[in-house]
Design an enzyme around this catalytic site. Structure first.
Site, short mmCIF file in Angstrom:
data_model
loop_
_atom_site.label_atom_id
_atom_site.label_comp_id
_atom_site.label_asym_id
_atom_site.label_seq_id
_atom_site.Cartn_x
_atom_site.Cartn_y
_atom_site.Cartn_z
N LYS A 128 0.87 -1.19 0.00
CA LYS A 128 0.00 0.00 0.00
C LYS A 128 0.90 1.23 0.00
O LYS A 128 2.05 1.16 0.45
CB LYS A 128 -0.89 0.00 1.25
CG LYS A 128 -2.08 0.93 1.16
CD LYS A 128 -3.25 0.32 0.41
CE LYS A 128 -4.34 1.34 0.14
NZ LYS A 128 -5.54 0.72 -0.48
N ASP A 168 -6.88 4.58 -4.89
CA ASP A 168 -7.54 4.46 -3.58
C ASP A 168 -8.16 5.83 -3.33
O ASP A 168 -8.32 6.62 -4.27
CB ASP A 168 -6.53 4.07 -2.47
CG ASP A 168 -7.22 3.72 -1.15
OD1 ASP A 168 -7.91 2.69 -1.10
OD2 ASP A 168 -7.11 4.49 -0.17
P1 NDP Z 1 -13.05 8.11 -3.10
O1 NDP Z 1 -11.96 9.09 -2.85
O2 NDP Z 1 -13.58 7.95 -4.47
O3 NDP Z 1 -14.30 8.43 -2.14
C1 NDP Z 1 -14.18 8.47 -0.75
C2 NDP Z 1 -15.51 8.90 -0.19
O4 NDP Z 1 -15.47 8.81 1.23
C3 NDP Z 1 -15.86 10.32 -0.53
O5 NDP Z 1 -17.25 10.44 -0.62
C4 NDP Z 1 -15.33 11.06 0.71
O6 NDP Z 1 -15.94 12.32 0.93
C5 NDP Z 1 -15.69 10.11 1.79
N1 NDP Z 1 -14.82 10.30 2.97
C6 NDP Z 1 -13.45 10.37 2.99
N2 NDP Z 1 -13.02 10.59 4.24
C7 NDP Z 1 -14.12 10.65 5.00
C8 NDP Z 1 -14.35 10.86 6.38
N3 NDP Z 1 -13.32 11.06 7.22
N4 NDP Z 1 -15.63 10.84 6.81
C9 NDP Z 1 -16.65 10.61 5.97
N5 NDP Z 1 -16.51 10.44 4.65
C10 NDP Z 1 -15.27 10.45 4.18
O7 NDP Z 1 -12.52 6.73 -2.52
P2 NDP Z 1 -13.01 5.27 -2.81
O8 NDP Z 1 -14.47 5.23 -3.02
O9 NDP Z 1 -12.12 4.70 -3.84
O10 NDP Z 1 -12.63 4.52 -1.44
C11 NDP Z 1 -13.53 4.48 -0.33
C12 NDP Z 1 -13.04 3.39 0.62
O11 NDP Z 1 -13.02 2.14 -0.06
C13 NDP Z 1 -11.65 3.57 1.19
O12 NDP Z 1 -11.61 3.01 2.50
C14 NDP Z 1 -10.80 2.71 0.26
O13 NDP Z 1 -9.60 2.29 0.88
C15 NDP Z 1 -11.74 1.55 0.04
N6 NDP Z 1 -11.46 0.76 -1.14
C16 NDP Z 1 -11.47 1.31 -2.39
C17 NDP Z 1 -11.24 0.51 -3.49
C18 NDP Z 1 -11.38 1.04 -4.87
O14 NDP Z 1 -11.31 0.23 -5.82
N7 NDP Z 1 -11.60 2.32 -5.08
C19 NDP Z 1 -10.89 -0.90 -3.36
C20 NDP Z 1 -10.99 -1.41 -2.00
C21 NDP Z 1 -11.23 -0.57 -0.95
P3 NDP Z 1 -15.14 13.68 0.60
O15 NDP Z 1 -15.33 13.88 -0.88
O16 NDP Z 1 -15.82 14.69 1.42
O17 NDP Z 1 -13.70 13.46 0.98
#
Ligand code: NDP
Length: 449
Positions: A128, A168
């Site tokens: 990572k 990510d």
């Molecule tokens: P994105 O950056 O596309 O989206 C993240 C989302 O979570 C946004 O809506 C963001 O809001 C919100 N967010 C971030 N920090 C916080 C917080 N502290 N409190 C509440 N909401 C928050 O990321 P992903 O969708 O790619 O990833 C989301 C999760 O899934 C992560 O944990 C990631 O590690 C996991 N993941 C992702 C994969 C992938 O293929 N993308 C694969 C496996 C796991 P804001 O815009 O306000 O920051």
């Protein structure tokens, strides 16, 4: 306290060596707890020092990333790549760009990735990386200069057969494109060194959708096998509104569920008629805007400030898809009181240990992240295969493989939970099933490092 002296010794060693790294310690503790019966059943893990080796990354690279902003000021961030375990394949895991990134967060994610990648059944090790850089509010030029500076150092440590990073939080198609272009320029080679690439230069169809779709395939199988039920007619709450949340919403809706809430780090929206995903995609994917904008475009929808309130909405299925530790014990209790039947984690470690315990005690089906969200990395591995073959599968071919992988992950975890007398405990089942393959490979390869 662990029952096994061996596990207690390993965990105490991790605590002493990684003081104050709370996310990393939390992830290690959870895995070690699950492995109590496995370690008790066979002395070979202790004899071969498997766990002491597993909790120490093979390599950690921390580096300076300096770049110049649009006002001509020099900015400095810290870059990370933790190459945790390569027993079963090249290191594989995403790059997180978020101000909250530190060594503990990257190590917890890298550690989890070992087991998740093993569960996919594909030949990928765990790693990572990322940076405390925040792409939010930066111009395209600033993001590009950051990505180029970041990749200048990272390129020395990665490669298509060595370490293949992906996206990510904060690292989407734009960032992967800038990083890939710079790697190609530095190395003069067109190889599958990153996944999550655009479709015009080696990306895989269905990678964008994979984590959210895979989460729903896993959840559907869990409901089907453990409760003879499905998404059909269920009310669903999903946190986040990024890549995972958007495509989980799409698939949950296709499977017959009604998604009524989404969030971002400022607040959440509630739409009792079911979320209009086209509007969300326009706001989040095209305009990079805030989720509260939804209520200006869809009548009857509500916006509430603050994130945790989303878990007070009555639902049958909850899919936390935002970030780590976003769902605590109080939120779990609110969901249980409202009759939730299944929770599956799209984000990495979104539920606190107390929340997981509350769900398990209440008999709520609980699918942990390393199993439920493995569809993203599985499809990244399929992207690597296509790059190696210089070939592309169709969307349906990739989606069908993803579906089979998620169904297998569920059954392998479920069977492992049964084998060790914890039927239905999918947290333990996923840890054990993921661990067994990596441990066998480590033992077979001897103690080289
Ligand atoms: P994105 O950056 O596309 O989206 C993240 C989302 O979570 C946004 O809506 C963001 O809001 C919100 N967010 C971030 N920090 C916080 C917080 N502290 N409190 C509440 N909401 C928050 O990321 P992903 O969708 O790619 O990833 C989301 C999760 O899934 C992560 O944990 C990631 O590690 C996991 N993941 C992702 C994969 C992938 O293929 N993308 C694969 C496996 C796991 P804001 O815009 O306000 O920051």
């Amino acid at each position: 306290m662990f029952k096994s002296q061996y596990l207690q010794k390993v965990y105490s060693g991790v605590e002493a060596r990684n003081p104050g790294e709370k996310e990393f310690l939390q992830a290690v503790r959870e895995v070690l707890e699950s492995l109590e019966p496995v370690v008790a059943a066979d002395p070979k893990f202790e004899q071969n020092g498997v766990l002491e080796r597993l909790v120490e990354p093979e390599r950690q690279i921390f580096f300076r990333v300096s770049w110049v902003d649009d006002n001509g000021n020099v900015q400095v961030n810290r870059g990370y790549r933790v190459q945790f375990n390569s027993a079963i394949g090249p290191y594989k895991g995403g790059l997180r760009l978020h101000p909250s990134v530190n060594a503990s967060v990257i190590k917890f994610l890298g550690f989890e990735q070992i087991f998740k990648n093993s569960l996919t059944g594909l030949p990928i090790g765990g790693g990572k990386g990322g940076s405390d850089f925040d792409p939010k509010g930066k111009s395209d030029g600033e993001v590009m200069r950051f990505c180029q500076s970041f990749m200048t150092e990272l390129s020395k440590h990665i490669g298509a057969d060595t370490d293949v990073p992906a996206g990510d939080i904060g690292t989407g198609a734009r960032e992967i494109g800038y990083m890939y272009g710079w790697y190609k320029r530095l190395r003069n080679e067109f190889t599958g060194v990153l996944t999550g690439k655009g479709l015009t230069y080696g990306g895989s169809l269905a990678r964008t959708e994979a984590t959210g779709y895979g989460l729903c395939y896993y959840t559907e199988e869990m409901l089907n096998c453990m409760k003879q039920d499905s998404f059909k007619g269920k009310t669903v709450v999903i946190s986040g509104s990024g890549n995972v949340a958007i495509y989980a919403t799409e698939k949950a809706t296709q499977l017959g569920g009604k998604v009524v809430a989404l969030s971002d780090s400022n607040g959440y929206i509630y739409d009792k008629n079911g979320i209009n995903l086209d509007v969300v995609k326009q706001i989040k994917e095209v305009e990079r805007g805030r989720i509260k904008e939804y209520v200006n475009r869809v009548s009857g929808a509500e916006y509430h400030e603050g994130c945790s309130g989303i878990w007070t909405i009555k639902c049958d299925i909850a899919l936390p898809c935002a970030t780590q530790n976003e769902l605590d014990e109080a939120s779990a209790k609110a969901l249980i009181a409202n009759g939730v039947i299944a929770v599956a984690e799209g984000a990495n470690m979104p539920s606190t240990p107390e929340a997981v315990e509350a769900f398990q005690k209440a008999g709520v089906l609980f699918g942990p992240a390393k199993a439920a969200n493995a569809g993203g990395v599985a499809t990244s591995a399929l992207e690597m295969s296509q790059n190696s073959m210089r070939y592309s599968w169709t969307f349906d071919e990739v989606d069908a493989k993803l579906h089979d992988i998620m169904v297998n992950i569920f059954h392998n975890s479920y069977n492992a939970s049964k084998k060790y007398g914890m039927e239905g405990n999918l947290v333990a089942g996923a840890n054990i099933a993921g661990f067994e393959k990596v441990a066998e490979a480590m033992i077979a390869q001897g103690i080289s490092y």
